[in-house]
Design an enzyme around this catalytic site. Sequence first.
Site, mmCIF file in Angstrom:
data_model
loop_
_atom_site.group_PDB
_atom_site.id
_atom_site.type_symbol
_atom_site.label_atom_id
_atom_site.label_comp_id
_atom_site.label_asym_id
_atom_site.label_seq_id
_atom_site.Cartn_x
_atom_site.Cartn_y
_atom_site.Cartn_z
ATOM 1 N N HIS A 191 0.896 -1.217 0.005
ATOM 2 C CA HIS A 191 -0.085 -0.157 -0.343
ATOM 3 C C HIS A 191 0.758 0.886 -0.134
ATOM 4 C CE1 HIS A 191 -4.138 -1.930 2.425
ATOM 5 N NE2 HIS A 191 -3.191 -2.849 0.699
ATOM 6 N N GLU A 231 1.138 4.016 1.480
ATOM 7 C CA GLU A 231 1.316 4.147 3.064
ATOM 8 C C GLU A 231 2.392 2.824 3.644
ATOM 9 O OE1 GLU A 231 -3.312 4.940 2.411
ATOM 10 O OE2 GLU A 231 -1.519 3.755 2.128
ATOM 11 N N CYS A 246 -2.879 -0.520 7.198
ATOM 12 C CA CYS A 246 -1.661 1.306 7.364
ATOM 13 C C CYS A 246 -1.433 2.101 9.026
ATOM 14 C CB CYS A 246 -1.895 2.114 6.428
ATOM 15 S SG CYS A 246 -2.019 0.565 4.318
#
Length: 154
Positions: A52, A54, A85
């Site tokens: 992801h 993040e 995250c």
Amino acid sequence: MKLNNFMDYAILQAKMAIKKDEIPIGAVIVKNNKIIAKSHNKTIASNDPTAHAEILVIRKAAKKLGSNHLVDCDIYTTIEPCNMCLAAISLSKIRSIYYGANDAKFGALETANNALFNRGQAYHRPQIYSDIASKDCSDLMKNFFNNKRRKKYE
């Protein structure tokens, strides 16, 4: 495009994800009013469900600073972070989260019942700021998935 704030740079990262047929989520980490890391989703290209935006931007910032604690840093992300995250943000001790649009399906701050922060289970709880350029961030996601559906039925 004139970039006025750090969310604009996160949006630019999300647009880069679209060009790579990745879900359009972008993130930047800021320290002392300067971007020190930027990334976008790379789950498909890397065959890594944890890639992801993040997570990737936290890894870059930690490497750049030579520390797993990003105490004087802020993260700007185009979409409300998921629980994975958020755990990484908490563990890295990021000072503040600024995010664009809510994520009704996976968002774990305001949209869903967030056990990590609401029950006091977090290692560190950052300041949270939402609704930053939310329409732009939301439109990126809606358009991306509408185009995917349209292509599927063509």
